[in-house]
Design an enzyme around this catalytic site. Sequence first.
Site, PDB file in Angstrom:
ATOM      1  N   LYS A  43      57.160  66.746  77.135  1.00  0.00           N
ATOM      2  CA  LYS A  43      55.933  66.589  76.533  1.00  0.00           C
ATOM      3  C   LYS A  43      56.143  66.957  74.904  1.00  0.00           C
ATOM      4  O   LYS A  43      56.959  67.878  74.532  1.00  0.00           O
ATOM      5  CB  LYS A  43      54.943  67.600  77.074  1.00  0.00           C
ATOM      6  CG  LYS A  43      53.365  67.095  76.797  1.00  0.00           C
ATOM      7  CD  LYS A  43      52.986  65.852  77.621  1.00  0.00           C
ATOM      8  CE  LYS A  43      51.731  65.419  77.407  1.00  0.00           C
ATOM      9  NZ  LYS A  43      51.420  64.302  78.412  1.00  0.00           N
ATOM     10  N   ASP A  50      49.154  60.335  74.461  1.00  0.00           N
ATOM     11  CA  ASP A  50      48.364  61.426  75.224  1.00  0.00           C
ATOM     12  C   ASP A  50      46.983  61.379  74.155  1.00  0.00           C
ATOM     13  O   ASP A  50      46.828  60.583  73.572  1.00  0.00           O
ATOM     14  CB  ASP A  50      49.147  62.708  75.283  1.00  0.00           C
ATOM     15  CG  ASP A  50      48.308  63.615  76.437  1.00  0.00           C
ATOM     16  OD1 ASP A  50      48.628  63.233  77.793  1.00  0.00           O
ATOM     17  OD2 ASP A  50      47.613  64.554  76.017  1.00  0.00           O
ATOM     18  N   GLY A  85      34.806  62.610  79.201  1.00  0.00           N
ATOM     19  CA  GLY A  85      35.721  61.846  78.077  1.00  0.00           C
ATOM     20  C   GLY A  85      35.060  60.901  77.790  1.00  0.00           C
ATOM     21  O   GLY A  85      34.192  60.092  78.585  1.00  0.00           O
ATOM     22  N   PHE A  86      35.827  60.188  76.762  1.00  0.00           N
ATOM     23  CA  PHE A  86      35.376  58.748  76.403  1.00  0.00           C
ATOM     24  C   PHE A  86      36.599  58.037  75.948  1.00  0.00           C
ATOM     25  O   PHE A  86      36.518  57.182  74.943  1.00  0.00           O
ATOM     26  CB  PHE A  86      34.235  58.660  75.769  1.00  0.00           C
ATOM     27  CG  PHE A  86      34.231  59.167  74.205  1.00  0.00           C
ATOM     28  CD1 PHE A  86      34.402  60.324  74.005  1.00  0.00           C
ATOM     29  CD2 PHE A  86      33.756  58.233  73.111  1.00  0.00           C
ATOM     30  CE1 PHE A  86      34.404  60.898  72.630  1.00  0.00           C
ATOM     31  CE2 PHE A  86      34.073  58.638  71.699  1.00  0.00           C
ATOM     32  CZ  PHE A  86      34.239  59.872  71.702  1.00  0.00           C
ATOM     33  N   GLY A  87      37.743  58.769  76.182  1.00  0.00           N
ATOM     34  CA  GLY A  87      39.025  58.047  75.512  1.00  0.00           C
ATOM     35  C   GLY A  87      39.608  57.082  76.334  1.00  0.00           C
ATOM     36  O   GLY A  87      38.847  56.359  77.371  1.00  0.00           O
ATOM     37  N   ASN A  88      41.092  56.956  76.083  1.00  0.00           N
ATOM     38  CA  ASN A  88      41.822  55.844  77.050  1.00  0.00           C
ATOM     39  C   ASN A  88      41.584  56.140  78.450  1.00  0.00           C
ATOM     40  O   ASN A  88      41.404  54.960  79.284  1.00  0.00           O
ATOM     41  CB  ASN A  88      43.168  56.097  76.537  1.00  0.00           C
ATOM     42  CG  ASN A  88      44.034  55.401  77.462  1.00  0.00           C
ATOM     43  OD1 ASN A  88      44.906  55.656  78.449  1.00  0.00           O
ATOM     44  ND2 ASN A  88      44.253  53.929  77.180  1.00  0.00           N
ATOM     45  N   VAL A  89      41.623  57.296  79.099  1.00  0.00           N
ATOM     46  CA  VAL A  89      41.825  57.550  80.586  1.00  0.00           C
ATOM     47  C   VAL A  89      40.135  57.252  81.162  1.00  0.00           C
ATOM     48  O   VAL A  89      40.080  56.525  82.191  1.00  0.00           O
ATOM     49  CB  VAL A  89      42.165  58.770  81.069  1.00  0.00           C
ATOM     50  CG1 VAL A  89      42.356  59.134  82.443  1.00  0.00           C
ATOM     51  CG2 VAL A  89      43.542  58.948  80.448  1.00  0.00           C
ATOM     52  N   ALA A  90      39.422  57.592  80.479  1.00  0.00           N
ATOM     53  CA  ALA A  90      37.965  57.510  80.842  1.00  0.00           C
ATOM     54  C   ALA A  90      37.631  56.104  80.870  1.00  0.00           C
ATOM     55  O   ALA A  90      36.848  55.601  81.610  1.00  0.00           O
ATOM     56  CB  ALA A  90      36.789  58.410  80.005  1.00  0.00           C
ATOM     57  N   TRP A  91      37.924  55.227  79.894  1.00  0.00           N
ATOM     58  CA  TRP A  91      37.627  54.062  79.776  1.00  0.00           C
ATOM     59  C   TRP A  91      37.957  53.180  80.988  1.00  0.00           C
ATOM     60  O   TRP A  91      37.636  52.344  81.455  1.00  0.00           O
ATOM     61  CB  TRP A  91      38.215  53.448  78.219  1.00  0.00           C
ATOM     62  CG  TRP A  91      38.460  51.893  78.323  1.00  0.00           C
ATOM     63  CD1 TRP A  91      37.446  50.908  78.408  1.00  0.00           C
ATOM     64  CD2 TRP A  91      39.576  51.397  78.426  1.00  0.00           C
ATOM     65  NE1 TRP A  91      37.888  49.818  78.250  1.00  0.00           N
ATOM     66  CE2 TRP A  91      39.387  49.947  78.288  1.00  0.00           C
ATOM     67  CE3 TRP A  91      41.098  51.619  78.411  1.00  0.00           C
ATOM     68  CZ2 TRP A  91      40.290  48.897  78.486  1.00  0.00           C
ATOM     69  CZ3 TRP A  91      42.021  50.672  78.307  1.00  0.00           C
ATOM     70  CH2 TRP A  91      41.716  49.187  78.518  1.00  0.00           C
TER      71      TRP A  91
HETATM   72  P1  NDP Z   1      42.095  60.461  74.253  1.00  0.00           P
HETATM   73  O1  NDP Z   1      42.390  61.089  72.885  1.00  0.00           O
HETATM   74  O2  NDP Z   1      41.777  58.909  74.247  1.00  0.00           O
HETATM   75  O3  NDP Z   1      40.617  61.131  74.937  1.00  0.00           O
HETATM   76  C1  NDP Z   1      40.492  62.559  75.060  1.00  0.00           C
HETATM   77  C2  NDP Z   1      39.075  63.030  75.201  1.00  0.00           C
HETATM   78  O4  NDP Z   1      38.999  64.533  75.361  1.00  0.00           O
HETATM   79  C3  NDP Z   1      38.429  62.749  73.895  1.00  0.00           C
HETATM   80  O5  NDP Z   1      37.125  62.581  74.066  1.00  0.00           O
HETATM   81  C4  NDP Z   1      38.486  64.258  73.034  1.00  0.00           C
HETATM   82  O6  NDP Z   1      37.640  64.446  72.091  1.00  0.00           O
HETATM   83  C5  NDP Z   1      38.362  65.006  74.220  1.00  0.00           C
HETATM   84  N1  NDP Z   1      39.150  66.537  74.021  1.00  0.00           N
HETATM   85  C6  NDP Z   1      40.532  66.520  73.606  1.00  0.00           C
HETATM   86  N2  NDP Z   1      40.802  67.764  73.251  1.00  0.00           N
HETATM   87  C7  NDP Z   1      39.733  68.614  73.586  1.00  0.00           C
HETATM   88  C8  NDP Z   1      39.480  69.766  73.581  1.00  0.00           C
HETATM   89  N3  NDP Z   1      40.559  70.825  73.542  1.00  0.00           N
HETATM   90  N4  NDP Z   1      38.257  70.336  74.092  1.00  0.00           N
HETATM   91  C9  NDP Z   1      37.229  69.329  74.157  1.00  0.00           C
HETATM   92  N5  NDP Z   1      37.253  68.025  74.157  1.00  0.00           N
HETATM   93  C10 NDP Z   1      38.595  67.828  74.142  1.00  0.00           C
HETATM   94  O7  NDP Z   1      43.110  60.847  75.169  1.00  0.00           O
HETATM   95  P2  NDP Z   1      43.270  60.419  76.794  1.00  0.00           P
HETATM   96  O8  NDP Z   1      42.353  59.533  77.345  1.00  0.00           O
HETATM   97  O9  NDP Z   1      44.585  59.791  76.386  1.00  0.00           O
HETATM   98  O10 NDP Z   1      43.421  61.662  77.501  1.00  0.00           O
HETATM   99  C11 NDP Z   1      42.578  62.421  78.371  1.00  0.00           C
HETATM  100  C12 NDP Z   1      43.227  63.139  79.304  1.00  0.00           C
HETATM  101  O11 NDP Z   1      44.211  62.425  80.324  1.00  0.00           O
HETATM  102  C13 NDP Z   1      44.369  64.203  78.562  1.00  0.00           C
HETATM  103  O12 NDP Z   1      44.167  65.493  79.505  1.00  0.00           O
HETATM  104  C14 NDP Z   1      45.529  63.565  79.119  1.00  0.00           C
HETATM  105  O13 NDP Z   1      46.750  64.696  78.843  1.00  0.00           O
HETATM  106  C15 NDP Z   1      45.408  63.073  80.114  1.00  0.00           C
HETATM  107  N6  NDP Z   1      46.334  61.906  80.621  1.00  0.00           N
HETATM  108  C16 NDP Z   1      46.422  60.849  79.647  1.00  0.00           C
HETATM  109  C17 NDP Z   1      47.422  59.842  79.774  1.00  0.00           C
HETATM  110  C18 NDP Z   1      47.462  58.439  78.875  1.00  0.00           C
HETATM  111  O14 NDP Z   1      48.397  57.751  79.559  1.00  0.00           O
HETATM  112  N7  NDP Z   1      46.729  58.522  77.906  1.00  0.00           N
HETATM  113  C19 NDP Z   1      48.186  59.823  81.289  1.00  0.00           C
HETATM  114  C20 NDP Z   1      47.916  60.877  82.126  1.00  0.00           C
HETATM  115  C21 NDP Z   1      46.876  61.892  81.602  1.00  0.00           C
HETATM  116  P3  NDP Z   1      38.266  65.258  70.877  1.00  0.00           P
HETATM  117  O15 NDP Z   1      39.619  64.769  70.510  1.00  0.00           O
HETATM  118  O16 NDP Z   1      37.157  65.230  69.431  1.00  0.00           O
HETATM  119  O17 NDP Z   1      38.354  66.960  71.139  1.00  0.00           O
HETATM  120  O1  2IT Z   2      50.172  63.023  80.604  1.00  0.00           O
HETATM  121  C1  2IT Z   2      50.678  61.720  80.990  1.00  0.00           C
HETATM  122  O2  2IT Z   2      51.260  61.467  82.033  1.00  0.00           O
HETATM  123  C2  2IT Z   2      50.711  60.976  79.927  1.00  0.00           C
HETATM  124  N1  2IT Z   2      50.009  61.113  78.886  1.00  0.00           N
HETATM  125  C3  2IT Z   2      51.421  59.623  80.209  1.00  0.00           C
HETATM  126  C4  2IT Z   2      53.044  59.803  79.618  1.00  0.00           C
HETATM  127  C5  2IT Z   2      53.977  58.643  79.570  1.00  0.00           C
HETATM  128  O3  2IT Z   2      55.014  58.771  79.203  1.00  0.00           O
HETATM  129  O4  2IT Z   2      53.428  57.706  79.821  1.00  0.00           O
END
Ligand code: NDP
Ligand code: 2IT
Length: 445
Positions: free
Chosen positions: A124, A164, A235-241
């Site tokens: 990571k 991430d 959340g409302f990022g990639n995973v939530a979507w």
């Molecule tokens: P995004 O950046 O797309 O969304 C993350 C969300 O979490 C945002 O709303 C962000 O808002 C909020 N957030 C992040 N850090 C904090 C914090 N310290 N306190 C409060 N809110 C926070 O990220 P992803 O959707 O990619 O990731 C979401 C989760 O899923 C993470 O735990 C990540 O490790 C996990 N994940 C992601 C994968 C991927 O492929 N993308 C794969 C597997 C797991 P803000 O930044 O304003 O705080």
């Molecule tokens: O937490 C995770 O598994 C990720 N952010 C994805 C890692 C990856 O290599 O696709």
Amino acid sequence: MNVKELMNGLEAKHPGEKEYLQAVHEVLESIEDVYNENPQYEAAKIIERLVEPDRILTFKISWVDDSGKVNVNLGHRVQFNNAIGPYKGGLRFHPSVNLSILKFLGFEQIFKNALTTLPMGGGKGGSDFDPKGKSDAEIMRFAQAFMLELWHIIGPNTDVPAGDIGVGGREIGFLYGMYKKLAREHTGVLTGKGLNWGGSLIRPEATGFGNVYFAQEMLATKGETFKGKVVAISGFGNVAWGAATKVTELGGKVVTISGPDGYIYDPEGMDAEKIEYMLELRASNNDIVAPYAEEFPEASFFAGEKPWSQKVDIALPCATQNELNGDDAKKLIANGCICVGEGANMPSTEEAIAVFHENKILFSPGKASNAGGVGVSGLEMTQNSNKLNWTKEEVDAKLHQIMKDIHAACMKHGTLEDGFVDYVKGANIAGFLKVADSMLDQGVI
Ligand code: NDP
Ligand code: 2IT
């Protein structure tokens, strides 16, 4: 192994690294019996070798913002364990990033990647850079400066980073462009790439879709489905979507999303138009969900709160670590929640997990249920090696199978005497055995 002794030693060596210590503690508790029943692990000091990363690279990133001001950030790459394949795991850009967080994520990644059935080790990385409010040009300059240091230690057969929090398609593009220029080669060194230049279909959706596929498997053990279920997502990022899209497609009703400013409760549930709006909110780089309630007046905004006090059947935490504590877990249970599937990494605290287990509800840890993201990253690596592209249907079918296989592995190692499935135990043991046995095969290195 003696968990208490091991933890005391780690606490003394790594004081204050609370997320890292939390993640290690959870795994040690789960594997203690299996470990002690197999003296070959102790003889080879497998656990002492597994809890410390192979190496960490820390570097300084200097870059110039649009106003001409010089900025300095810190970057890291934690190469944790490569017993079963090249180091693999995302990069996180967020002001909260520190070594404790990256070590916890890298440690989790070892077991998660082992569960995917694909040959990937754990790693990571990231930076305390804050993407909030930055222009595209600033993001590009930062990403390029970051890669100028990182490129020395990564490679398609060495270490393969991905996205991430704060690192999505745009950032991967800038990082990849700089890598390509420095290395003078076009390889699958990063995953989450654009579709025109080596990316895989379904990678953006994979984590959220996989989380829902895993929850479907858990629900099926109770004769339940998503149809008609009320679902809270954070959340409302990639995973939530991705999760909201799949739940809606399966006939479930997503009533919440959340951001750092609070959460949205939409009693009518999300549809395609609302999910599209969620993407727009994210792309605005403002990191707030409050405008949703202005756009869709049937919804309410709860400032500074988490969505766990709403009455829902299923909860899918998809934002960040430790966002669901023991009190939140009790509220979910009191409101009749039957299933919690972690989309984020370690969103539930140890107290929250204990509450779920005491109440015997379906609960999956992120390292099992969010493994679809890195799973499709693995499929992207395969496509890159073979110089071909699979169709959406092919990748989705493979993702679905990976999630079913992970579920089966959890059942195999986590089913207790009374029939209850402890998915935390199941995931940790299944992942551990594969990595530990590979380490034994490869000798003391
Ligand atoms: P995004 O950046 O797309 O969304 C993350 C969300 O979490 C945002 O709303 C962000 O808002 C909020 N957030 C992040 N850090 C904090 C914090 N310290 N306190 C409060 N809110 C926070 O990220 P992803 O959707 O990619 O990731 C979401 C989760 O899923 C993470 O735990 C990540 O490790 C996990 N994940 C992601 C994968 C991927 O492929 N993308 C794969 C597997 C797991 P803000 O930044 O304003 O705080
Ligand atoms: O937490 C995770 O598994 C990720 N952010 C994805 C890692 C990856 O290599 O696709």
